[in-house]
Design an enzyme around this catalytic site. Structure first.
Site, PDB file in Angstrom:
ATOM      1  N   PRO A 345       0.833  -1.204   0.000  1.00  0.00           N
ATOM      2  CA  PRO A 345       0.000   0.000   0.000  1.00  0.00           C
ATOM      3  C   PRO A 345       0.872   1.260   0.000  1.00  0.00           C
ATOM      4  O   PRO A 345       2.073   1.211   0.297  1.00  0.00           O
ATOM      5  CB  PRO A 345      -0.798  -0.114   1.306  1.00  0.00           C
ATOM      6  N   PRO A 346       0.284   2.417  -0.308  1.00  0.00           N
ATOM      7  CA  PRO A 346       1.044   3.668  -0.249  1.00  0.00           C
ATOM      8  C   PRO A 346       1.538   3.955   1.161  1.00  0.00           C
ATOM      9  O   PRO A 346       0.841   3.701   2.144  1.00  0.00           O
ATOM     10  CB  PRO A 346       0.023   4.723  -0.707  1.00  0.00           C
ATOM     11  N   GLY A 347       2.746   4.481   1.247  1.00  0.00           N
ATOM     12  CA  GLY A 347       3.263   4.930   2.529  1.00  0.00           C
ATOM     13  C   GLY A 347       3.974   3.886   3.357  1.00  0.00           C
ATOM     14  O   GLY A 347       4.336   4.160   4.495  1.00  0.00           O
ATOM     15  N   VAL A 348       4.206   2.656   2.811  1.00  0.00           N
ATOM     16  CA  VAL A 348       4.892   1.637   3.602  1.00  0.00           C
ATOM     17  C   VAL A 348       6.397   1.654   3.390  1.00  0.00           C
ATOM     18  O   VAL A 348       7.126   0.876   4.012  1.00  0.00           O
ATOM     19  CB  VAL A 348       4.337   0.224   3.300  1.00  0.00           C
ATOM     20  N   GLY A 349       6.906   2.519   2.497  1.00  0.00           N
ATOM     21  CA  GLY A 349       8.346   2.691   2.356  1.00  0.00           C
ATOM     22  C   GLY A 349       8.973   1.946   1.203  1.00  0.00           C
ATOM     23  O   GLY A 349      10.139   1.552   1.299  1.00  0.00           O
ATOM     24  N   LYS A 350       8.254   1.763   0.108  1.00  0.00           N
ATOM     25  CA  LYS A 350       8.814   1.022  -1.028  1.00  0.00           C
ATOM     26  C   LYS A 350       9.955   1.804  -1.688  1.00  0.00           C
ATOM     27  O   LYS A 350      11.045   1.274  -1.927  1.00  0.00           O
ATOM     28  CB  LYS A 350       7.704   0.744  -2.054  1.00  0.00           C
ATOM     29  N   SER A 666     -14.325 -13.117  -0.468  1.00  0.00           N
ATOM     30  CA  SER A 666     -13.960 -13.380   0.922  1.00  0.00           C
ATOM     31  C   SER A 666     -15.034 -12.937   1.917  1.00  0.00           C
ATOM     32  O   SER A 666     -14.859 -13.122   3.117  1.00  0.00           O
ATOM     33  CB  SER A 666     -12.639 -12.699   1.265  1.00  0.00           C
ATOM     34  N   LYS A 709      -5.889  -7.648   6.635  1.00  0.00           N
ATOM     35  CA  LYS A 709      -7.225  -7.753   7.229  1.00  0.00           C
ATOM     36  C   LYS A 709      -7.151  -7.795   8.757  1.00  0.00           C
ATOM     37  O   LYS A 709      -7.949  -7.156   9.446  1.00  0.00           O
ATOM     38  CB  LYS A 709      -7.937  -8.990   6.690  1.00  0.00           C
TER      39      LYS A 709
END
Length: 806
Positions: A345-350, A666, A709
């Site tokens: 996701p955005p903001g996890v430091g990729k 799901s 989740k």
């Protein structure tokens, strides 16, 4: 009479014009016109931007026109050819039969005045206007000059002048023919003056162009004279410098031969020729990109691990995989393995993780943003035949790096688009294939370039990209952070960075741990830490303002004053539904920005046994609803549901936030539990969330995105989470603090789900009178299911033992 409102046009008598009608009221007006004489009233709007005008938005003067031709077009619009007949004044303009209707009263024209003299003057000025305006056809000019009626002459000429709608309307409302001819004469004078000014401007531009050509010719002669006098010393210096750069670049033999051929071609050209500048740019690029030279790679894995640990907290699995990759690189000169793709996701430091890898390996870092790239030439470059051609972003990045072995980050690779200009993702296949990128061909360079020493890393928010592209990359998932990880990241990285950006000195500003924890819980809801950093930056700005204005010498943010600096909380945390409700279930969903809570609501109303679905549900989720409903009906006797009553009941299933699309399988067990709760009247526990796909036999199937989740469940204060038994293997990979904060229960059948989710077990319906009752144990809900296993609580099954202990 039916009224047709017009925009951007005023129709005069004696005019024949085509009209395109698309508005509903306008089409209704055409349908309501007099079928005997095909006449309709044309009236202009005051405000052309209105799509639905009212009677007050129309002028009170119009023109009765005859419809000569009417043609319905495929797009629903109608093309109408009309001929203006006479001026009218509108009375009692109303809306009737779905269109405007009005009583038309003929407007009597005033023919007093010297009409013959005025007509002659207007004809003379129109001839002058026609001679200056090349757009008017000669036959139209001849037809207008032959008109003998002064009123028709004025109206016809006005139709060929560039006047505004307001000016045309005023002329339409002018009943005095003499006054109308005078205004037409004045408008012709103004148009002629404008045309004369345009003619003068064109003449001036033409003279300037002729002067530029003359100056160019003289400059060429002057250069030739200088060349004879100085023996071409200046040009020779430039060409000699290009030759030296070609020798210094140490290109491959084939490329060097091509560069020298282009240099010989340049020597034979005029320095000012257009083709000469193209060849110069080409040679600049050939000599500008690196053909030799590499940075020394760092092979110290301990140092690499230290760099990764210092730059990023958590992500242990990701760091382990990266260190394995670097270990292989330390022993092999070139790696033929797959390209690393960091997905999360955005903001996890990729992106910052890729920078850290470059620093840990001693490589230069080059980043290329692929978001919104639609043109294949952005990757492969433009061919030199095009004006303004340039190499692609890959070669531009290599020139920027200046070495053959940089770390090249292809950011947001899942955002690459494709259209009529090409498919950039197909061009990336060659770049990212270790078997092919040793001979990468850029259209502009027209020479093979070796990219095999480049360490390519890509980033993406999701795996929604072409399969051939996925096959060339090794996926490394970067899931969201837990609350404790976010707290450590804020203390180790974000606080110091924001303090430096806001020029806050040590001791002037601090935020205690509990305030940071509340900031994470109540002010952010994200998988990464981007919004958290923005909130910390807000605290830093408030602190800086208080210190600069003299309100405080130092600011210490605590839970007591957090609202003063951060504002009111944005989200609820730890407040799942406080009491159990019938027909309401908390599900868990995966999105591109992390996990989310998915509330499922159901209601029943008297009806005919139908299901209504709302909440912008996708096709897969709609099928899950059908499967869940079929399963619940099949187990009606065991659940104590009256099937006859069900036939007279409608069920409404709603997933809130209706503007957000929702799809995926799901939610199956959540939908089944919600319907079972609704039809049995037994509430669902408020502290339980669940995720899993359900089959018609009631089996619970495996799902993806488990960590995201569970993080969402933890953020929402859920205590117990039901997951598919097939996902039991994934529990070991979850962070310890995440596992400790949740009671994770694997389930394999809907019976087990209901035993944990419902506040009490349903009571099976009694057998119908006269039905033979056996003495053996009840038949399991699913054929083939055996006896209850040891260790299960008695409530773990509804007339059917559970398969897996909780």
């Amino acid at each position: 009479m039916a009224v047709l409102p017009l925009r951007n046009i005023v129709v005069f008598p004696h005019m024949i014009v085509p009209l395109f009608v698309g508005r509903e009221k306008s089409i209704r007006a055409l349908e309501a016109m007099d079928p005997t004489n095909h006449e309709i009233l044309l009236v202009s709007q005051k405000d052309v931007s209105l799509d639905e005008p009212t009677p007050d938005d129309l002028y009170r003067f119009g023109t009765i026109a005859k419809v000569l031709q009417l043609l319905k077009l495929p797009d629903g619009t109608v093309k109408v050819l009309v001929e203006g007949l006479k001026r009218v004044r509108l009375d009692d303009l109303t809306i009737s039969q779905g269109c405007f209707m009005a009583h038309a009263k003929a407007a009597e024209e005033d023919n007093a005045g010297q009409l013959e003299a005025l007509s002659a003057s207007v004809r003379k000025r129109f001839e002058a206007f026609a001679s200056a305006n090349s757009k008017l056809a000669p036959e139209i000019v001849t037809a207008i000059l032959r008109l003998s009626d002064p009123s028709a002459l004025a109206d016809t000429i006005i139709g060929h002048l560039n006047l505004s709608v307001e000016e045309r309307q005023k002329l339409l409302e002018t009943l005095s023919v003499a006054e109308r001819l005078e205004r037409t004469f004045a408008a012709l004078e103004a148009e002629i003056e404008v045309l004369q000014v345009e003619k003068r401007i064109r003449g001036t531009v033409k003279k300037q162009m002729e002067k530029s050509q003359r100056d160019y010719y003289l400059n060429e002669q002057l250069k030739a004279i200088h060349k004879e006098l100085n023996d071409g010393e200046d040009e020779g210096d430039e060409l000699a410098e290009l030759g030296a750069r070609i020798e210094k670049a140490k290109m491959p033999a084939e490329v060097e031969s091509k560069a020298k051929a282009e240099l010989r071609k340049l020597r034979a050209m005029s320095p000012m020729s257009a083709e000469g500048s193209v060849v110069r740019n080409y040679l600049d690029w050939l000599t500008g990109v690196p053909w030799q030279g590499r940075t020394k790679r760092l092979k110290n894995l301990a140092k690499a691990a230290t760099v990764l640990e210092a730059d990023h907290f958590g992500l242990d699995k990701v760091k382990e995989r990266i260190l394995e990759h670097l270990a292989v690189q330390s022993r092999a000169r070139k790696i033929k393995g797959p390209i690393l793709c960091l997905v999360g996701p955005p903001g996890v430091g990729k992106t910052s993780l890729a920078r850290s890898i470059a620093r840990a390996t001693g490589r230069k870092f080059v980043r290329m943003a692929l978001g919104g790239v639609h043109d294949e030439s952005e990757i492969r470059g433009h061919r030199r035949t095009y004006v303004g051609a340039m190499p692609g972003k890959i070669m531009q990045g290599m020139k920027k790096a200046g070495v053959l072995n940089p770390l090249f980050l292809l950011d947001e690779i899942d955002k690459v688009g494709s259209d009529w200009r090409g498919d950039p993702s197909s061009a990336l296949l060659e770049v990212l294939d270790p078997e092919q990128n040793g001979t990468f061909a850029d259209h502009y360079m027209e020479a093979e370039y070796d990219l095999s020493d480049v360490m390519f890393i890509t980033t993406a928010n999701s795996l929604d990209m072409p399969q051939p592209l996925l096959d060339r990359m090794e996926i490394i998932q970067l899931p969201g952070y837990t609350e404790e990880e976010k707290l450590e990241i804020a203390k180790r990285h974000l606080m110091g960075r924001q303090a430096a950006q806001h020029e806050l000195k040590k001791g002037e500003w601090s935020v205690d741990d509990e305030a940071l924890r509340q900031l994470i819980r109540f002010y952010t809801r994200e998988a990464g830490v981007r919004e958290l950093e923005r909130m910390i930056g807000r605290l830093a700005r408030k602190a800086t303002h208080a210190i600069v204005t003299g309100k405080a010498k130092a600011v210490h943010v605590t839970p007591a004053n957090l609202v003063e600096y951060a504002g009111q909380p944005r989200y609820r945390h730890g407040k799942a539904d406080e009491e159990a409700q019938v027909g309401t279930v908390t599900g868990l969903a995966w999105t591109q920005v992390g996990g989310e809570i998915l509330t499922i609501e159901t209601l029943k109303v008297p009806g005919k046994g139908r299901i209504q679905r709302t909440g912008k549900l996708g096709e897969v989720m709609t099928e899950s609803i059908d499967a869940a409903f079929t399963y619940v009906r099949s187990q009606a006797p065991q659940l104590g549901i009256d099937l006859k009553a069900l036939e007279k009941t409608d069920i409404h299933i709603h997933l809130p936030e209706g503007a957000v699309p929702k799809d995926g399988p799901s939610a199956g067990i959540g939908l089944t539990t919600a319907m079972a709760s609704l039809l049995t009247g037994i509430p669902v526990r408020a502290d339980v969330a669940m995720t899993g796909e359900v089959t018609l036999r009631g089996r619970v199937l495996e799902i993806g995105g488990l960590k995201e989740k569970l993080l969402a469940a933890q953020r929402a204060g859920i205590r117990k989470v039901l997951i598919p038994e097939a996902n039991r293997k994934d529990i070991a990979e979850l962070p310890e603090k995440l596992r400790a904060g949740l009671e994770i229960i694997p389930v394999s059948h809907v019976d087990e789900v209901l035993s944990h989710a419902l506040v009490k077990a349903p009571i099976a319906a009694k057998a119908a009178p006269g039905r033979r009752q056996g003495t053996k144990s009840a038949k399991p809900l699913v054929p083939g299911v055996g006896k209850r296993q040891a260790g299960l609580p008695p409530a773990a099954a509804l007339n059917r033992p559970a398969q897996t202990p909780s």
